[in-house]
Design an enzyme around this catalytic site. Structure first.
Site, PDB file in Angstrom:
ATOM      1  N   LYS A 111     -15.799  -1.191  23.793  1.00 24.31           N
ATOM      2  CA  LYS A 111     -16.324  -0.101  22.956  1.00 24.31           C
ATOM      3  C   LYS A 111     -16.376  -0.411  21.532  1.00 24.31           C
ATOM      4  CE  LYS A 111     -14.828   3.691  21.013  1.00 24.31           C
ATOM      5  NZ  LYS A 111     -15.758   3.836  20.159  1.00 24.31           N
ATOM      6  N   GLY A 121      -8.314  -1.432  14.627  1.00 20.73           N
ATOM      7  CA  GLY A 121      -8.625  -0.080  13.920  1.00 20.73           C
ATOM      8  C   GLY A 121      -7.467   0.673  13.082  1.00 20.73           C
ATOM      9  N   THR A 127      -4.117   2.545  11.772  1.00 14.92           N
ATOM     10  CA  THR A 127      -2.735   2.492  12.251  1.00 14.92           C
ATOM     11  C   THR A 127      -2.302   3.927  12.947  1.00 14.92           C
ATOM     12  OG1 THR A 127      -1.737   1.217  10.447  1.00 14.92           O
ATOM     13  CG2 THR A 127      -0.204   2.597  11.537  1.00 14.92           C
ATOM     14  N   THR A 140      -4.665   5.624  14.721  1.00 16.40           N
ATOM     15  CA  THR A 140      -5.220   5.454  15.857  1.00 16.40           C
ATOM     16  C   THR A 140      -4.509   4.576  16.913  1.00 16.40           C
ATOM     17  OG1 THR A 140      -7.188   5.651  14.867  1.00 16.40           O
ATOM     18  CG2 THR A 140      -7.343   5.208  17.136  1.00 16.40           C
ATOM     19  N   GLU A 162      -4.119  -4.412  16.277  1.00 15.59           N
ATOM     20  CA  GLU A 162      -4.561  -4.927  14.886  1.00 15.59           C
ATOM     21  C   GLU A 162      -4.872  -3.804  13.967  1.00 15.59           C
ATOM     22  OE1 GLU A 162      -4.008  -8.014  14.110  1.00 15.59           O
ATOM     23  OE2 GLU A 162      -4.022  -8.997  16.068  1.00 15.59           O
ATOM     24  N   CYS A 174      -9.684  -5.413   6.301  1.00 18.63           N
ATOM     25  CA  CYS A 174      -8.360  -4.995   6.460  1.00 18.63           C
ATOM     26  C   CYS A 174      -7.652  -6.080   5.599  1.00 18.63           C
ATOM     27  CB  CYS A 174      -8.085  -5.134   7.893  1.00 18.63           C
ATOM     28  SG  CYS A 174      -8.418  -6.648   8.579  1.00 18.63           S
ATOM     29  N   GLU A 206      -3.482   3.203   2.616  1.00 21.34           N
ATOM     30  CA  GLU A 206      -4.727   2.358   2.844  1.00 21.34           C
ATOM     31  C   GLU A 206      -5.902   3.283   2.411  1.00 21.34           C
ATOM     32  OE1 GLU A 206      -6.258   1.294   6.679  1.00 21.34           O
ATOM     33  OE2 GLU A 206      -6.473  -0.839   5.991  1.00 21.34           O
TER      34      GLU A 206
HETATM   35  P1  NAD Z   1     -10.412   3.828  13.920  1.00 21.31           P
HETATM   36  O1  NAD Z   1      -9.094   3.815  14.091  1.00 21.31           O
HETATM   37  O2  NAD Z   1     -10.849   5.090  13.266  1.00 21.31           O
HETATM   38  O3  NAD Z   1     -11.451   3.560  15.094  1.00 21.31           O
HETATM   39  C1  NAD Z   1     -11.284   2.078  15.490  1.00 21.31           C
HETATM   40  C2  NAD Z   1     -12.000   2.253  17.000  1.00 21.31           C
HETATM   41  O4  NAD Z   1     -11.109   2.815  17.822  1.00 21.31           O
HETATM   42  C3  NAD Z   1     -13.254   2.871  17.000  1.00 21.31           C
HETATM   43  O5  NAD Z   1     -14.003   2.172  18.081  1.00 21.31           O
HETATM   44  C4  NAD Z   1     -12.852   4.063  17.364  1.00 21.31           C
HETATM   45  O6  NAD Z   1     -13.856   4.958  18.207  1.00 21.31           O
HETATM   46  C5  NAD Z   1     -12.032   3.871  18.351  1.00 21.31           C
HETATM   47  N1  NAD Z   1     -11.002   5.061  18.540  1.00 21.31           N
HETATM   48  C6  NAD Z   1     -10.751   5.981  17.789  1.00 21.31           C
HETATM   49  N2  NAD Z   1      -9.969   7.101  18.362  1.00 21.31           N
HETATM   50  C7  NAD Z   1      -9.513   6.567  19.569  1.00 21.31           C
HETATM   51  C8  NAD Z   1      -8.788   6.894  20.700  1.00 21.31           C
HETATM   52  N3  NAD Z   1      -8.013   8.189  20.671  1.00 21.31           N
HETATM   53  N4  NAD Z   1      -8.674   6.115  21.822  1.00 21.31           N
HETATM   54  C9  NAD Z   1      -9.316   5.105  21.753  1.00 21.31           C
HETATM   55  N5  NAD Z   1     -10.243   4.636  20.822  1.00 21.31           N
HETATM   56  C10 NAD Z   1     -10.282   5.253  19.843  1.00 21.31           C
HETATM   57  O7  NAD Z   1     -10.863   2.850  12.759  1.00 21.31           O
HETATM   58  P2  NAD Z   1     -11.974   2.314  11.835  1.00 21.31           P
HETATM   59  O8  NAD Z   1     -12.130   3.523  10.741  1.00 21.31           O
HETATM   60  O9  NAD Z   1     -13.060   2.207  12.740  1.00 21.31           O
HETATM   61  O10 NAD Z   1     -11.653   1.338  11.211  1.00 21.31           O
HETATM   62  C11 NAD Z   1     -10.792   1.170   9.838  1.00 21.31           C
HETATM   63  C12 NAD Z   1      -9.412   0.809  10.134  1.00 21.31           C
HETATM   64  O11 NAD Z   1      -9.510  -0.413  10.981  1.00 21.31           O
HETATM   65  C13 NAD Z   1      -8.809   0.347   8.684  1.00 21.31           C
HETATM   66  O12 NAD Z   1      -7.443   0.832   8.935  1.00 21.31           O
HETATM   67  C14 NAD Z   1      -8.271  -1.262   8.965  1.00 21.31           C
HETATM   68  O13 NAD Z   1      -7.284  -1.404   8.246  1.00 21.31           O
HETATM   69  C15 NAD Z   1      -8.414  -1.628  10.045  1.00 21.31           C
HETATM   70  N6  NAD Z   1      -8.609  -2.934  10.725  1.00 21.31           N
HETATM   71  C16 NAD Z   1      -7.674  -3.616  10.987  1.00 21.31           C
HETATM   72  C17 NAD Z   1      -7.813  -4.975  11.122  1.00 21.31           C
HETATM   73  C18 NAD Z   1      -7.001  -6.067  11.668  1.00 21.31           C
HETATM   74  O14 NAD Z   1      -7.373  -7.091  12.106  1.00 21.31           O
HETATM   75  N7  NAD Z   1      -5.525  -5.680  11.414  1.00 21.31           N
HETATM   76  C19 NAD Z   1      -9.518  -5.499  11.069  1.00 21.31           C
HETATM   77  C20 NAD Z   1     -10.303  -4.670  10.713  1.00 21.31           C
HETATM   78  C21 NAD Z   1     -10.246  -3.118  10.637  1.00 21.31           C
END
Ligand code: NAD
Length: 481
Positions: free
Chosen positions: A174, A227, A229, A231, A249, A283, A384
């Site tokens: 997804k 995504g 922290t 989540t 991650e 990130c 963040e």
């Molecule tokens: P997010 O956590 O809102 O969403 C990430 C993904 O998870 C999306 O596809 C979303 O639909 C899905 N999701 C949300 N709730 C869920 C649930 N209950 N169950 C399963 N899936 C669910 O993050 P975002 O806003 O899309 O991305 C930004 C974040 O990602 C920032 O915190 C950033 O630091 C982090 N990030 C981390 C890395 C890394 O490698 N560590 C890389 C890129 C981004």
């Protein structure tokens, strides 16, 4: 209106319950498409397809899997401009960034794991005194779930699905509902490449519906998630009672330590990138800048001057440095941090305002913003923000810089600017971060372990670490006479 469909069992199809969500173009602040909001029924269908495909895919030769991945990568290359345009439009990022970073890296990810799997091997341990030999088989897990965010859409999506597929798993994936377009284009490519039905299924929808259904599905045995922290915490809680393998991650709040003995000009231009590339929505961006006292005033003047020269504008314009933030909701969140800065004894030195771009008045634009803080403990330095906002602050000693760098819940990356080898060695040992860059930033070798410490995640991706995650080790012990 561009309609996105799910890719299940090698078919493009509408969501079973016909639920849709809007897809926005952030540069215009307009809806330009619809995407499925899939639920358990769609996920169930994908799992069924994946289950049927698994015995076949997991038994194909490594060469066959590798060639299939290479074919997919080549087809993306052949449609390069379409992918670049789609990524920029869907995310709001400058087209030049999609051209130079996002799409080339997505192609490299796939090619890298297509090759890595041909070199992947396992260990054996001989114990002569017991006349036995142990060896380790590495078996694909089965059906795995891959869930990715919106900041580097195809780049991070392929970073997960490529090793999963190379290792012989079938995948239910997804992409973020905020940036689904290039994953949709990828599903068309997979059909063209002749990827066997059910091997990869790409399902679209919200996190709490589609994502949740993937994480909850008992037959999906591993989840690779990138995504936020919060989540990640929720996913871990959901998956733990089912003992799913998890790779998380998560967020970061990365320190950038600048010492007076660094190569100043190089540091200045790279720091500008590490602060504002992709509107600060990486990130790995260095969002807390700590500068040695003796060069603090000079840095402050030069950095502000360079920041003010950055052009915020239409992402499709090749001269644009910063495009639009990804969504209205995200813009509001980032802007709130800026508005609260004065309450934290912090001073806005550059930027801080929303931008109206001519012809794109409803887009989500924000000036690159530099804020001077006087404590590392303020929310601006502890939370963040994930936007074009950095803080700056002086330090007196290396010890003080190190303490502030580590004094945060996150531990993803850190950057150090110095020409002192001893300091490099000391700090790279002591910094609490999964990646330490010295005199460089975002310099990635795909063979290296990638991931974070502390609240930035669990596990490592990249190289053989990713293949280890997507395989189950099985020890075989044989005794001989
Ligand atoms: P997010 O956590 O809102 O969403 C990430 C993904 O998870 C999306 O596809 C979303 O639909 C899905 N999701 C949300 N709730 C869920 C649930 N209950 N169950 C399963 N899936 C669910 O993050 P975002 O806003 O899309 O991305 C930004 C974040 O990602 C920032 O915190 C950033 O630091 C982090 N990030 C981390 C890395 C890394 O490698 N560590 C890389 C890129 C981004």
């Amino acid at each position: 209106m561009q309609i996105i469909q799910n890719y299940i069992n090698n078919q493009l199809q509408n969501p079973i319950d016909n639920q849709w969500i809007d897809n926005y173009n952030p540069s215009k602040g307009e809806v330009y498409g619809k995407i499925p909001n899939s639920n358990q029924k769609d996920v169930e269908q994908a799992v069924k397809a994946a289950k049927k495909a698994f015995p076949i895919w997991s038994n194909t030769s490594i060469e066959e899997r590798s060639e299939m991945l290479i074919k997919i990568a080549q087809l993306i290359e052949q449609n390069f401009d379409e992918f670049v345009k789609a990524e920029s439009q869907d995310n709001g990022k400058p087209i030049t960034l999609a051209q130079k970073v996002d799409i080339p890296r997505a192609i490299s990810n796939i090619k890298f794991f297509a090759k890595a799997i041909t070199q992947y091997n396992s260990k054996s341990h001989e114990s002569v005194h017991t006349n036995s030999i142990n060896y380790t088989l590495r078996k694909p897990i089965g059906i795995v779930g891959c869930i990715s965010p919106w900041n580097l859409p195809l780049y991070l999506f392929t970073w997960k699905i490529a090793p999963a597929l190379a290792a012989g798993n079938c995948v239910v994936a997804k992409p973020s509902e905020v940036t689904p377009m290039t994953a949709y284009l990828l599903s068309k490519i997979c059909i063209e490449a002749g990827l066997p039905a059910g091997v990869l299924n790409i399902i679209h929808g919200l996190g709490q519906t589609t994502g949740q259904a993937i994480v909850e599905h008992p037959q999906i045995k591993a989840i690779s998630f990138t995504g936020g922290t919060k989540t990640g915490e929720h996913i871990a809680r959901t998956a733990a009672p089912m003992f799913k393998k998890l790779s998380l991650e998560l967020g970061g709040k990365n320190p950038n330590l600048i010492f007076a003995d660094c190569d100043y000009e190089k540091m200045l231009s790279v720091t500008l990138k590490s602060s504002f590339a992709n509107q600060g929505q990486i990130c790995l961006c260095g969002s807390r800048i700590f500068v040695e006292e003796s060069i603090y005033e000079k840095f402050k003047t030069d950095f502000i001057e360079r920041t003010k020269k950055l052009k915020v504008g239409n992402p499709a314009d090749e001269n644009t440095n910063l495009g639009a933030l990804v969504s209205q909701q995200h813009l509001d969140k980032v802007y709130e941090y800026i508005q609260n800065a004065p309450n934290q004894n912090a001073k806005i030195l550059a930027g801080g305002n929303k931008v109206k771009v001519a012809g794109f008045e409803n887009g989500y634009y924000l000036e690159p913003t530099v804020i001077e803080v006087n404590s590392n403990r303020c929310a601006l330095n502890q939370e963040e923000i994930f936007g074009p906002v950095v803080t700056i602050m002086p330090f007196k000693t290396e010890k003080e810089a190190l303490e502030m760098a580590n004094d945060v819940r996150y531990g993803l990356s850190a950057t150090v600017w110095t020409s002192d080898l001893n300091r490099t060695m000391r700090l790279s040992n002591e910094l609490e971060a999964g990646i330490v860059w010295v005199n460089t930033w975002l310099n990635r070798d795909l063979r290296t372990p990638f991931g974070g410490m502390k609240d930035s995640g669990v596990g490592r991706e990249g190289g053989f670490d990713a293949l280890n995650f997507f395989t189950e080790p099985k020890n075989v012990c044989i005794q001989y006479d």
